[in-house]
Enzyme design. Structure first.
Site, PDB file in Angstrom:
ATOM      1  N   TYR A  95       0.805  -1.231   0.000  1.00  0.00           N
ATOM      2  CA  TYR A  95       0.000   0.000   0.000  1.00  0.00           C
ATOM      3  C   TYR A  95       0.834   1.275   0.000  1.00  0.00           C
ATOM      4  O   TYR A  95       0.486   2.236  -0.718  1.00  0.00           O
ATOM      5  CB  TYR A  95      -1.003  -0.032   1.150  1.00  0.00           C
ATOM      6  CG  TYR A  95      -2.175  -0.908   0.828  1.00  0.00           C
ATOM      7  CD1 TYR A  95      -3.269  -0.412   0.123  1.00  0.00           C
ATOM      8  CD2 TYR A  95      -2.183  -2.255   1.184  1.00  0.00           C
ATOM      9  CE1 TYR A  95      -4.337  -1.224  -0.211  1.00  0.00           C
ATOM     10  CE2 TYR A  95      -3.242  -3.078   0.853  1.00  0.00           C
ATOM     11  CZ  TYR A  95      -4.319  -2.560   0.160  1.00  0.00           C
ATOM     12  OH  TYR A  95      -5.375  -3.364  -0.184  1.00  0.00           O
ATOM     13  N   GLU A 135      -8.670  -7.073   4.506  1.00  0.00           N
ATOM     14  CA  GLU A 135      -7.901  -8.160   3.907  1.00  0.00           C
ATOM     15  C   GLU A 135      -7.246  -9.030   4.970  1.00  0.00           C
ATOM     16  O   GLU A 135      -7.148 -10.254   4.797  1.00  0.00           O
ATOM     17  CB  GLU A 135      -6.876  -7.584   2.927  1.00  0.00           C
ATOM     18  CG  GLU A 135      -7.541  -7.045   1.667  1.00  0.00           C
ATOM     19  CD  GLU A 135      -6.717  -6.046   0.893  1.00  0.00           C
ATOM     20  OE1 GLU A 135      -5.487  -5.967   1.147  1.00  0.00           O
ATOM     21  OE2 GLU A 135      -7.279  -5.335   0.043  1.00  0.00           O
ATOM     22  N   GLY A 268     -22.097 -18.221 -22.814  1.00  0.00           N
ATOM     23  CA  GLY A 268     -20.727 -18.683 -22.979  1.00  0.00           C
ATOM     24  C   GLY A 268     -20.128 -19.215 -21.699  1.00  0.00           C
ATOM     25  O   GLY A 268     -20.792 -19.899 -20.903  1.00  0.00           O
ATOM     26  N   THR A 272     -19.997 -20.691 -15.828  1.00  0.00           N
ATOM     27  CA  THR A 272     -19.213 -21.431 -14.836  1.00  0.00           C
ATOM     28  C   THR A 272     -19.617 -21.133 -13.397  1.00  0.00           C
ATOM     29  O   THR A 272     -19.804 -22.076 -12.615  1.00  0.00           O
ATOM     30  CB  THR A 272     -17.704 -21.220 -15.056  1.00  0.00           C
ATOM     31  OG1 THR A 272     -17.412 -19.826 -15.161  1.00  0.00           O
ATOM     32  CG2 THR A 272     -17.247 -21.912 -16.332  1.00  0.00           C
ATOM     33  N   GLY A 391     -12.788 -10.306 -15.106  1.00  0.00           N
ATOM     34  CA  GLY A 391     -11.854  -9.209 -15.300  1.00  0.00           C
ATOM     35  C   GLY A 391     -12.243  -8.023 -14.435  1.00  0.00           C
ATOM     36  O   GLY A 391     -13.076  -8.140 -13.536  1.00  0.00           O
TER      37      GLY A 391
END
Length: 396
Positions: A95, A135, A268, A272, A391
């Site tokens: 960071y 995190e 497509g 998933t 993405g």
């Protein structure tokens, strides 16, 4: 907490940021990679080349400046980014590097004066602390749960199977023979790839495609024509090979009660994460109606068709409809697919017939934008609409 003067200064820079656009983040990344080329082992350089990551970071910076007085509004974005960061093994020491080059970028592009630079440094510090804390929680949780680990773990490919002309699935088991961490259907795995053909380590995220079983993971990879990593996985990695994997992550996952109707909508390889959700609903004997709506070019690229058909044969509350844009001669109408052309939901009155139904969808961006508009046009509440972008995130 930020003082009122700092907040006012940061907000005053919004017009300047907006006028500059992603040129700001392009300069930032160029500067940071010049001084810290080792970070190219973390960042997806394909997204850098396409400009997608620059645009995503620019949008995040503008959103932060706009909502700096109301950070609660940013919590969903923080969660999505923190999940991705932990899949990339981002650590607290990264960071200050980002902060240094962000402030230097503002100075080099705008020369706004020390007061503005100091205000942005304070604002960035507050946001960095938010990410570091969240995190840390994610890392700790995945490390302490059954079958869990903190950063990377070695997995062996125990099954590689061609699911269509362009999609291949990989079943992965821990090299150490232990259990694997539970995940929420819809989440993804971070795969770390090092190969002699690659200049840098490459990290990619692939959706999990089965219900959790505590022993293995299964992912599916579409071979993209210009995809460096996807082609490598298809052509070079085989059963018995070892890959390093980060724990399951992601803020897009199935979260419904047993009496909630569900619509799973995809195009497509976007099916998933839906496949993981469908397998989970089936394994849990979900009682409410489930609709599976999928679009593909034709049968040659329609992956997992047999798997979904087998579930449908055993799940009476599952309704299935498949669109082929351009069916091949061997594709059977009414068996392989049900409609020709693009997916159109405008005539599906059942979509809005139950106010409790939740809608999950994934696919190419234009498809998701089209589906999102159709759902909203039918009066579906936005809080019941959930989607995943492969993405960098985009608002549809």
């Amino acid at each position: 907490m930020l003082d009122t003067q700092t907040i006012a200064i940061v907000k005053s820079t919004i017009p300047l940021l907006a006028a500059t656009g992603p040129k700001l983040t392009a300069h930032f990344y160029e500067r940071m990679f010049k001084h810290h080329p080792e970070l190219k082992n973390i960042f997806n350089m394909s997204n850098q080349s396409s400009g997608d990551q620059r645009e995503a970071l620019f949008n995040a910076i503008c959103a932060y400046a706009t909502n700096i007085e109301n950070l609660a509004a940013l919590l969903p974005t923080v969660e999505r980014i923190a999940q991705k960061h932990t899949s990339l093994n981002i650590q607290p020491e990264h960071y200050p590097i980002v902060g240094e080059h962000l402030i230097a970028t503002l100075d080099e592009l705008f020369s706004p004066g020390q007061a503005v630079l100091d205000a942005w440094a304070k604002a960035y510090g507050v946001l960095a602390d938010v990410f570091i804390q969240r995190e840390s929680q994610i890392y700790q949780q995945s490390e302490t749960e059954t079958g869990g680990w903190r950063t990377l773990r070695r997995f062996r490919i125990i099954k590689k199977e061609q699911q269509s002309e362009v999609i291949c699935s990989f079943v992965l088991a821990p090299e150490d023979g232990g259990q694997v961490l539970h995940y929420k259907p819809g989440q993804y795995l971070g795969i770390y790839i090092e190969h002699e053909s690659l200049e840098f380590q490459e990290i990619r995220q692939y959706s999990l495609t089965t219900a959790p079983n505590g022993k293995t993971y299964r992912i599916a990879v579409k071979r993209e024509e210009q995809g460096t990593v996807s082609n490598l996985l298809h052509r070079e990695l085989n059963e018995g090979d070892i890959v390093r994997i980060a724990p399951p992550r992601g803020d897009f996952f199935l979260d419904v009660s047993p009496d909630t109707p569900v619509a799973l909508i995809s195009a497509g390889v976007g099916q998933t994460p839906m496949l993981s959700m469908l397998n989970t609903l089936y394994s849990q004997q979900h009682a409410a109606p489930v609709h599976w709506l999928h679009a593909a070019e034709n049968g040659r690229v329609h992956a997992f068709a047999d798997e979904v058909s087998a579930i449908a044969a055993k799940m009476p509350n599952l309704s299935r409809h498949v669109w082929y844009r351009e069916p091949d001669l061997q594709d059977k109408h009414g068996e392989d697919y049900h409609s020709q052309g693009l997916m159109d939901l405008s005539s599906y009155q059942w979509l809005a017939d139950d106010p409790k139904r939740h809608y999950y969808f994934c696919g190419p961006l234009p498809f998701m934008q089209f589906i999102g508009r159709q759902l909203l046009a039918q009066g579906i509440a936005p809080e019941q609409i959930h989607y995943e972008c492969f993405g960098p995130h985009k608002v549809i």
